[in-house]
Structure formats: structure tokens, C-alpha cells
Scaffold this motif. Structure first.
Motif, PDB file in Angstrom:
ATOM      1  N   LYS A   3       0.831  -1.198   0.000  1.00 25.41           N
ATOM      2  CA  LYS A   3       0.000   0.000   0.000  1.00 25.41           C
ATOM      3  C   LYS A   3       0.871   1.256   0.000  1.00 25.41           C
ATOM      4  N   PHE A   4       1.962   1.218   0.749  1.00 26.82           N
ATOM      5  CA  PHE A   4       2.878   2.353   0.802  1.00 26.82           C
ATOM      6  C   PHE A   4       3.504   2.605  -0.569  1.00 26.82           C
ATOM      7  N   THR A   5       3.847   1.553  -1.283  1.00 20.51           N
ATOM      8  CA  THR A   5       4.446   1.686  -2.607  1.00 20.51           C
ATOM      9  C   THR A   5       3.449   2.296  -3.599  1.00 20.51           C
ATOM     10  N   LEU A   8       3.030   6.014  -2.727  1.00 19.17           N
ATOM     11  CA  LEU A   8       4.227   6.751  -3.138  1.00 19.17           C
ATOM     12  C   LEU A   8       4.278   6.908  -4.661  1.00 19.17           C
ATOM     13  N   PHE A   9       3.929   5.860  -5.371  1.00 18.43           N
ATOM     14  CA  PHE A   9       3.887   5.892  -6.827  1.00 18.43           C
ATOM     15  C   PHE A   9       2.895   6.951  -7.314  1.00 18.43           C
ATOM     16  N   ILE A  10       1.718   6.998  -6.698  1.00 23.44           N
ATOM     17  CA  ILE A  10       0.697   7.978  -7.079  1.00 23.44           C
ATOM     18  C   ILE A  10       1.156   9.389  -6.745  1.00 23.44           C
ATOM     19  N   LEU A  11       1.753   9.571  -5.586  1.00 25.32           N
ATOM     20  CA  LEU A  11       2.205  10.906  -5.179  1.00 25.32           C
ATOM     21  C   LEU A  11       3.334  11.429  -6.058  1.00 25.32           C
ATOM     22  N   ILE A  12       4.119  10.553  -6.621  1.00 27.14           N
ATOM     23  CA  ILE A  12       5.223  10.996  -7.482  1.00 27.14           C
ATOM     24  C   ILE A  12       4.746  11.221  -8.920  1.00 27.14           C
TER      25      ILE A  12
END
Length: 61
Positions: A3-5, A8-12
């Protein structure tokens, strides 16, 4: 961790796609269609052809 990945992928990646969508320049304004000699010749030829057909049709009656 998965979920963290994803977060993070979406935020970047989201700001990158959002910026490219906004940063594009507007499309150019539409241009007028010039009426040049070729178009005028076609118009006159059509009028002459229509007049000739009309005249021949009148003679046949």
C-alpha cells in the motif's frame, strides 16, 4: 508495504501528469479559407453548367 508503494507511486507520478496537461499551449485560432481563383472558376463553371441544363430543359418542353 504494498500500500505504501502504491501511494508513493501515485504521489510521485500524479504531479508529473497534471503539470503536462496544464502546461500545453492553447491551439492556434482557426484561419479563414481564402477564396482564390480556382474556387471562383469552379463557382462560375457550376453556374454556367446549371444555366445550360436549365436552357436545354426549357427547349425540350
Amino acid at each position: 508495504m504494498k500500500k505504501f508503494t502504491i501511494v508513493l507511486f501515485i504521489l510521485i507520478l500524479f504531479p508529473l501528469f497534471y503539470q503536462s496537461a496544464i502546461g500545453q499551449p492553447p491551439p492556434p485560432p482557426p484561419q479563414d479559407i481564402p477564396i482564390d481563383g480556382g474556387l471562383l472558376v469552379l463557382l462560375v463553371a457550376g453556374i454556367v453548367y446549371g444555366g445550360r441544363k436549365f436552357y436545354k430543359n426549357k427547349l425540350e418542353e
